[in-house]
Scaffold this motif. Sequence first.
Motif, PDB file in Angstrom:
ATOM      1  N   UNK A 386       0.826  -1.208   0.000  1.00  0.00           N
ATOM      2  CA  UNK A 386       0.000   0.000   0.000  1.00  0.00           C
ATOM      3  C   UNK A 386       0.863   1.262   0.000  1.00  0.00           C
ATOM      4  N   UNK A 387       2.026   1.180   0.654  1.00  0.00           N
ATOM      5  CA  UNK A 387       2.959   2.310   0.636  1.00  0.00           C
ATOM      6  C   UNK A 387       3.587   2.486  -0.749  1.00  0.00           C
ATOM      7  N   UNK A 388       3.792   1.369  -1.423  1.00  0.00           N
ATOM      8  CA  UNK A 388       4.381   1.432  -2.768  1.00  0.00           C
ATOM      9  C   UNK A 388       3.382   2.044  -3.753  1.00  0.00           C
ATOM     10  N   UNK A 389       2.137   1.621  -3.709  1.00  0.00           N
ATOM     11  CA  UNK A 389       1.105   2.131  -4.618  1.00  0.00           C
ATOM     12  C   UNK A 389       0.949   1.257  -5.859  1.00  0.00           C
ATOM     13  N   UNK A 390      -0.265   1.266  -6.404  1.00  0.00           N
ATOM     14  CA  UNK A 390      -0.585   0.363  -7.517  1.00  0.00           C
ATOM     15  C   UNK A 390       0.288   0.617  -8.740  1.00  0.00           C
ATOM     16  N   UNK A 391       0.415   1.858  -9.175  1.00  0.00           N
ATOM     17  CA  UNK A 391       1.166   2.138 -10.399  1.00  0.00           C
ATOM     18  C   UNK A 391       2.607   1.683 -10.288  1.00  0.00           C
ATOM     19  N   UNK A 392       3.219   2.006  -9.171  1.00  0.00           N
ATOM     20  CA  UNK A 392       4.633   1.669  -8.999  1.00  0.00           C
ATOM     21  C   UNK A 392       4.811   0.158  -8.804  1.00  0.00           C
ATOM     22  N   UNK A 393       3.914  -0.453  -8.022  1.00  0.00           N
ATOM     23  CA  UNK A 393       4.014  -1.887  -7.749  1.00  0.00           C
ATOM     24  C   UNK A 393       3.936  -2.685  -9.049  1.00  0.00           C
ATOM     25  N   UNK A 394       2.910  -2.423  -9.835  1.00  0.00           N
ATOM     26  CA  UNK A 394       2.739  -3.175 -11.083  1.00  0.00           C
ATOM     27  C   UNK A 394       3.714  -2.722 -12.162  1.00  0.00           C
ATOM     28  N   UNK A 395       4.207  -1.500 -12.030  1.00  0.00           N
ATOM     29  CA  UNK A 395       5.265  -1.060 -12.935  1.00  0.00           C
ATOM     30  C   UNK A 395       6.533  -1.878 -12.745  1.00  0.00           C
ATOM     31  N   UNK A 396       6.866  -2.157 -11.485  1.00  0.00           N
ATOM     32  CA  UNK A 396       8.026  -3.014 -11.203  1.00  0.00           C
ATOM     33  C   UNK A 396       7.779  -4.445 -11.675  1.00  0.00           C
ATOM     34  N   UNK A 397       6.555  -4.921 -11.525  1.00  0.00           N
ATOM     35  CA  UNK A 397       6.254  -6.276 -11.992  1.00  0.00           C
ATOM     36  C   UNK A 397       6.486  -6.390 -13.499  1.00  0.00           C
ATOM     37  N   UNK A 398       6.124  -5.335 -14.222  1.00  0.00           N
ATOM     38  CA  UNK A 398       6.408  -5.321 -15.666  1.00  0.00           C
ATOM     39  C   UNK A 398       7.906  -5.264 -15.917  1.00  0.00           C
ATOM     40  N   UNK A 399       8.604  -4.439 -15.124  1.00  0.00           N
ATOM     41  CA  UNK A 399      10.053  -4.301 -15.297  1.00  0.00           C
ATOM     42  C   UNK A 399      10.771  -5.626 -15.056  1.00  0.00           C
ATOM     43  N   UNK A 400      10.275  -6.413 -14.091  1.00  0.00           N
ATOM     44  CA  UNK A 400      10.870  -7.725 -13.808  1.00  0.00           C
ATOM     45  C   UNK A 400      10.511  -8.763 -14.870  1.00  0.00           C
ATOM     46  N   UNK A 401       9.629  -8.403 -15.805  1.00  0.00           N
ATOM     47  CA  UNK A 401       9.332  -9.299 -16.924  1.00  0.00           C
ATOM     48  C   UNK A 401       8.178 -10.249 -16.706  1.00  0.00           C
ATOM     49  N   UNK A 402       7.366 -10.024 -15.672  1.00  0.00           N
ATOM     50  CA  UNK A 402       6.294 -10.971 -15.380  1.00  0.00           C
ATOM     51  C   UNK A 402       5.124 -10.878 -16.353  1.00  0.00           C
ATOM     52  N   UNK A 403       5.040  -9.796 -17.109  1.00  0.00           N
ATOM     53  CA  UNK A 403       3.953  -9.638 -18.079  1.00  0.00           C
ATOM     54  C   UNK A 403       4.368 -10.124 -19.477  1.00  0.00           C
ATOM     55  N   UNK A 404       5.616 -10.475 -19.648  1.00  0.00           N
ATOM     56  CA  UNK A 404       6.132 -10.846 -20.965  1.00  0.00           C
ATOM     57  C   UNK A 404       6.730 -12.243 -20.944  1.00  0.00           C
ATOM     58  N   UNK A 405       6.706 -12.895 -22.085  1.00  0.00           N
ATOM     59  CA  UNK A 405       7.445 -14.144 -22.216  1.00  0.00           C
ATOM     60  C   UNK A 405       8.939 -13.839 -22.129  1.00  0.00           C
ATOM     61  N   UNK A 406       9.685 -14.780 -21.586  1.00  0.00           N
ATOM     62  CA  UNK A 406      11.126 -14.557 -21.425  1.00  0.00           C
ATOM     63  C   UNK A 406      11.860 -14.585 -22.758  1.00  0.00           C
ATOM     64  N   UNK A 407      11.238 -15.202 -23.770  1.00  0.00           N
ATOM     65  CA  UNK A 407      11.902 -15.305 -25.076  1.00  0.00           C
ATOM     66  C   UNK A 407      12.863 -16.465 -25.156  1.00  0.00           C
ATOM     67  N   UNK A 408      12.683 -17.470 -24.285  1.00  0.00           N
ATOM     68  CA  UNK A 408      13.558 -18.643 -24.314  1.00  0.00           C
ATOM     69  C   UNK A 408      13.503 -19.312 -25.678  1.00  0.00           C
TER      70      UNK A 408
END
Length: 755
Positions: A386-408
């Motif tokens: 809650x301190x992080x906030x929705x935009x930032x939290x899910x922004x990091x999740x995208x940055x870590x690659x969880x929304x994309x295929x790894x491209x293996x």
Amino acid sequence: MNVSHKIKKGRIVFVLFVFLVLITALIARAGWLQMVEGNELKSAALAQQTRDTLISPRRGNIYDRNKKELAVSIQYYTISACPENMHKLKQDIEGIASMLSQILKTDESEILKKLKKKDSQYQMIKRKVDKEVTEKIKAWIKEKKVQGLNFDEEPKRYYPAGRLAAHVIGFTNFENQGITGIEQAMDKYLKGKPGKILSEVDAGGQGVMPGESKVIDVKDGSNVVLTIDEVIQDIADKALSEAISQYKVVNGGTAIVMDPRTGEILAMVSKPDFDLNNPSGAPEGVNKAKWKGTSENEVNFLWNSIWRNKTLAEPYEPGSTFKTITAAIGIEEGLVTPETTVNDFTFRLTPNSPKIDCHLPNRHGVESFRLSMYRSCNPVYAKLSQDIGIDKFYGYMRAFGFYDKTGLDISEESLGIFQQKPTNLDMAVASFGQRFTINPLQLITAYSAVANGGKLLKPHIVKEITDQDGNIIERTEPELVRNVLSRQTCNTLMDILLGVVTDPNGTGGKAYVKGYGVAGKTGTAETTKNINRLGLPDVAKQFNVAWSAPIDYKDTERYVASFAGMAPADNPVISILVTLDYPNMIQHTGGVVAAPVAGKIIEETLEYLGVERKYTERDKKLIPKEYMVPDVRNMDIEKAAAELKKSKLEFIKEDLGDVNNTKVISQYPRPGTVVRENSFVTLYMYKTDNPVMVKVPNLSKKTVLEAINALNDIGLNIKVNGEGFAVSQSVLPGKEVQKGYEIGVNFETDSNIQD
């Protein structure tokens, strides 16, 4: 006469005129054919006048990173017949069919049926015939002067390691075309290009000019060298298989070992697996008596379960292993430090919202953020989100690659499921790894970014592609996707994760390895039966496959237990993820069932890689000093006692009351045995075939010291494994063993551990 002559002359002129017209028409037609349809008719004529012999290319090999063969091609033959020629040459059709059926061990009537097709120029008799059988047929036709049989070479795929890395390597179909794994993904490199021999034949299909053939050269396939290490793959495979058996895991599991410095995958295991040399064989659990492996339902069952690579194609809820990501965001954004004061009190977004509790509600109270990770307290991470906030939290999740295929390199990867418009409650639950799914490869890729100082690298499993002479055609280099964290954040997080494994409060103690600082996090996520998480019995039922394995299988209370980590913590050379899908037992948590698997894989892998152990003070205390038992037979008792004392060993004297005999006749343990410091050696002062026996006591729940004393008091020795309280022993209580025998005892810390 003149009239008659004129009539005859007129007729001749008319015939000549018609002949000229016809000739002109034929010439015109020939010219038109030559100019307009020449190429097509030339091809048609060539096809009619030639017989093509296809030369199959040699499919490229697949190797591990050290060039050990994982997939090779062996030459086999396709045997075919030209019935038209056989009948023209008046061959003994019945005799040929009879002999072929005997040698090939096939149905004679089926062969005869094909050979009786008088107008057919091609009938396939049998494919994939090995060289030995083919040579036997060739010798027979030479002896009997049989004509009309043809032998075309074709390669058959062979996998030397059988089941090892089955999902990674994949397999080919009957046409030698890759359909799963690397065989499918790299098919364009592996398959090569076929060649041809074009031979002229007459109208009957017989060769007219031997030696006058045109050859179109065959191009063999390229070799694919993987990043997989066969030894590490085998280590991970065995450890995972043992855990699945020990913990009665219903739906198999996964194990991935990655080099976080390069993104290279060193091992990728998915269970259940299959024999690459017989991929349609009856899987474990099905009714083998009813299994054929060829029906549509059976093949669909295989595609949706056994052949499915769980590391890529089965997204799951990561559970508390995801707290590492939430913590990384909080530390990176300056919201928490390891010593920030937090608490595990029940958390609610609003008075009417569902409550979020620790697995032991309110037990820990006020604590440091570091301890909250050790203890895996859910409310702490829900509050932090809650301190992080929705935009930032899910922004990091995208940055870590969880929304994309790894491209293996393997193309079987599936994406997980996220809420399209997540709420604060969704985020609160996501902070500890629930209400969304990711695949195992995505998680270990993110952990590798923490291990290497913040770089998200694209994972890869193909190291290089080479030609048949070993020359490198293509090489895969490490590829940076993006920087996701600062090195300082990663160092701080690594220190916390090290404590998860080494601190008595941590949930990951079973992953502890002496001399190799293991950093990591445990996870336990409850799942339910749904279309994305069907278990093996569910899939079998869906495709009407008879399931014979007896099991108490529930629709709810299914758990995925996991451990994700890296080692050595001060300079990681491997990252690891282990998941066990539905351990069907009371102790089903990641800290209890997955962490020890990871610890075993880490220890054996680092030893194999030659990584030097660095012992901490705690490690040194846990390493027992061991000594070799000296040979004291035929020594006086005083001298024997002195020799044993030099080796830090105690002794028990057995003399049957005969105090006059001072010579040691025999001893136990035997000379050369390595035992723990202060172990007992039984010295027999008489010749005996009946050594002194004692009953093994029940050591359950005893401390290390209590167990040592209990065994030493009756002349038994101990081998200590672990810390805490005794949970198992190598010899069952009540069984008699020889005095001096060593009992192995496993100890574990207090396991009110849920993650």
